[in-house]
Write a protein that holds these residues in place. Structure first.
Motif, PDB file in Angstrom:
ATOM      1  N   ARG A 135      24.811  13.175  21.716  1.00  0.00           N
ATOM      2  CA  ARG A 135      23.628  13.522  22.821  1.00  0.00           C
ATOM      3  C   ARG A 135      22.150  13.587  21.873  1.00  0.00           C
ATOM      4  NH1 ARG A 135      22.384  18.072  25.900  1.00  0.00           N
ATOM      5  NH2 ARG A 135      21.957  17.449  28.096  1.00  0.00           N
ATOM      6  N   THR A 136      21.737  14.148  20.587  1.00  0.00           N
ATOM      7  CA  THR A 136      21.064  13.950  19.901  1.00  0.00           C
ATOM      8  C   THR A 136      20.132  12.577  19.965  1.00  0.00           C
ATOM      9  OG1 THR A 136      21.790  13.975  17.581  1.00  0.00           O
ATOM     10  CG2 THR A 136      22.200  15.846  18.763  1.00  0.00           C
ATOM     11  N   GLU A 137      20.787  11.899  20.218  1.00  0.00           N
ATOM     12  CA  GLU A 137      19.506  10.979  19.825  1.00  0.00           C
ATOM     13  C   GLU A 137      20.048  10.009  21.642  1.00  0.00           C
ATOM     14  OE1 GLU A 137      22.057   7.945  17.807  1.00  0.00           O
ATOM     15  OE2 GLU A 137      22.704   9.491  15.944  1.00  0.00           O
ATOM     16  N   ASN A 138      20.937   9.793  22.346  1.00  0.00           N
ATOM     17  CA  ASN A 138      21.182   9.516  23.919  1.00  0.00           C
ATOM     18  C   ASN A 138      20.823  10.725  24.672  1.00  0.00           C
ATOM     19  OD1 ASN A 138      21.016   8.437  25.731  1.00  0.00           O
ATOM     20  ND2 ASN A 138      22.870   6.369  25.322  1.00  0.00           N
ATOM     21  N   PRO A 139      19.936  11.287  25.025  1.00  0.00           N
ATOM     22  CA  PRO A 139      20.568  12.530  26.386  1.00  0.00           C
ATOM     23  C   PRO A 139      21.424  12.056  27.628  1.00  0.00           C
ATOM     24  CG  PRO A 139      17.877  12.177  26.189  1.00  0.00           C
ATOM     25  CD  PRO A 139      18.953  11.423  24.764  1.00  0.00           C
ATOM     26  N   ASN A 140      21.168  11.420  27.994  1.00  0.00           N
ATOM     27  CA  ASN A 140      22.003  10.852  28.988  1.00  0.00           C
ATOM     28  C   ASN A 140      23.532  10.146  28.891  1.00  0.00           C
ATOM     29  OD1 ASN A 140      22.341   9.803  31.631  1.00  0.00           O
ATOM     30  ND2 ASN A 140      21.826   7.553  30.408  1.00  0.00           N
ATOM     31  N   ILE A 141      24.365  10.523  27.362  1.00  0.00           N
ATOM     32  CA  ILE A 141      25.547   9.712  26.993  1.00  0.00           C
ATOM     33  C   ILE A 141      26.219  10.854  27.955  1.00  0.00           C
ATOM     34  CG2 ILE A 141      25.507  11.610  25.367  1.00  0.00           C
ATOM     35  CD1 ILE A 141      27.087   9.176  24.249  1.00  0.00           C
ATOM     36  N   SER A 142      26.950  10.672  28.401  1.00  0.00           N
ATOM     37  CA  SER A 142      28.458  11.592  29.097  1.00  0.00           C
ATOM     38  C   SER A 142      29.178  11.460  28.378  1.00  0.00           C
ATOM     39  CB  SER A 142      28.340  10.913  30.786  1.00  0.00           C
ATOM     40  OG  SER A 142      29.189   9.476  30.718  1.00  0.00           O
ATOM     41  N   VAL A 143      30.650  11.894  28.768  1.00  0.00           N
ATOM     42  CA  VAL A 143      31.882  11.357  28.530  1.00  0.00           C
ATOM     43  C   VAL A 143      32.723  11.551  30.205  1.00  0.00           C
ATOM     44  CG1 VAL A 143      31.598  13.325  26.752  1.00  0.00           C
ATOM     45  CG2 VAL A 143      32.628  14.377  28.441  1.00  0.00           C
TER      46      VAL A 143
END
Length: 392
Positions: A66-74
């Motif tokens: 998430r530090t690299e991609n704030p749009n990442i999800s689980v």
């Protein structure tokens, strides 16, 4: 005389106690064999691939990426991402997002979700004709493998035709039916209903406790119009993901605590595993019959929906790890097969057509341990389905 009676009574009581703890020991041994043995997996993965096993937790990799991609999800489960206000029950994850799933094979599977939050290349929704729509739980979702090794991707490759995956981890039969009602495309040739023997009936019990899901069952015309409110679903999903990550941290803490000898001893003395087993065995017949009746109704509703859409429906039976590791009760297997035959739905029995033909069926599971199928397992399942459904 009274002395003899007391002696016999004491012998009976001690025999019962001994039997219960002997059975608890047996169940404990089986669970220990089944449990996630990380040390063994780390060594095997290193030997087989030359790579280091990713030992991070799901919450750990989420926080790192998430530090690299704030749009990442689980990926979560339906009950986790249910609307807290109970006004909406959504059936997929965040749309157009890199999505972290799970790790059973040494690496975390990650996929780019489509416009509706499912595990598909987004362009699949633009196809004029769809060859396959898949309904199911985590096995269909593609848990713990990456594209192109999930079932939908393999079918897409074999058929060279459009394939849509509506599976999601935690889905049971009622959610599968709801997903088809919400996302079914016209011009779909084949609908594959996947039944996983490990937990689908248990999931169905839980699903009927939800008032929104009950509406799908009681009304053929009911819909939440999910296909048109994805922005709202994304917003709610991100809220639920933060709760899910916190829950995962708590689970990880609990598993560490659970592994301690003192905690295991307490559970053994309480006969926890035996009590759980007895609760499963002594389910009232009336309650069991009602559950199978509801399952049959849902499957029939799905069949009717498929036929109204001009689609063929196939029932795919997926076996679980326990079938090949421990003694297995075939009663539910026989009942489900009987229901499918009564409804005249073609059945693809993956146990008979894939796993039974393996010298060691456990080779199709990660490191021969409990979990989803591995890459080889998914591939063999997919090829069997394709052979059984391809146009002559």
């Amino acid at each position: 005389m009274m002395s003899k009676i007391r002696t016999y009574f004491l012998i009976i009581i001690l025999s019962i106690i001994f039997s219960l703890y002997f059975f608890e020991s047996y169940l404990f041994f089986l669970s220990e064999k089944k449990d996630f043995n990380l040390d063994t997996k780390i060594k095997l993965y290193k030997n087989l691939s030359g790579n280091n096993y990713d030992t991070r937790t799901k919450s750990g990799i989420y926080k790192d990426l998430r530090t690299e991609n704030p749009n990442i999800s689980v990926s979560t489960t339906p009950n986790e991402f249910n609307d807290p206000d109970k006004n909406l029950f959504f059936l997929s994850g965040v749309s157009n997002s890199e999505t972290i799933d799970c790790n059973e094979n040494g690496f975390f599977s990650v996929y780019k979700s489509d416009r509706y939050g499912f595990n598909n290349p987004d362009h699949e929704w633009d196809a004029k004709e769809t060859e396959y729509i898949l309904l199911g739980d985590s096995f269909v979702h593609g848990s713990c493998v990456n594209r192109p090794n999930d079932i939908a991707s393999v079918l897409r490759s074999l058929s060279k035709k459009s394939t849509l995956n509506l599976g999601y981890r935690g889905n049971g039969p009622l959610i599968m039916y709801a997903s088809l009602k919400e996302y079914l495309k016209p011009n779909t040739k084949k609908i594959l209903w996947f039944y996983f023997e490990g937990n689908d009936l248990d999931d169905l019990k839980a699903e009927f406790k939800n008032p929104i899901l009950n509406k799908y069952y009681s009304s053929k015309n009911y819909s939440q119009n999910l296909i048109n409110i994805q922005k709202k679903i994304d917003k709610l999903n991100f809220k639920m993901i933060s709760k899910s990550i916190q829950l995962q941290d708590n689970i990880d803490y609990y598993l560490v605590k659970q592994s301690k000898f003192k905690n295991k001893l307490l559970k053994f003395l309480r006969l926890d595993k035996t009590k759980k087993k007895l609760n499963l065995i002594f389910v009232p017949k009336k309650s069991q019959d009602l559950l199978f009746s509801k399952f049959k109704n849902i499957l029939n509703l799905t069949k009717e929906l498929a036929e109204d859409n001009g689609s063929e429906i196939y029932f795919v039976y997926l076996p679980q790890f326990e079938r090949y590791k421990i003694n297995f009760n075939l009663n539910n297997y026989k009942k489900i097969k009987s229901i499918v035959e009564e409804l005249n739905i073609p059945m693809i029995d993956i146990h008979l057509e894939v796993f039974k033909n393996e010298k060691n069926p456990l080779n199709l599971f990660p490191f021969q341990m409990w979990g989803h199928y591995n890459v080889e397992g998914y591939e063999k399942v997919s090829k069997t389905i394709y052979r059984s459904t391809k146009d002559k």
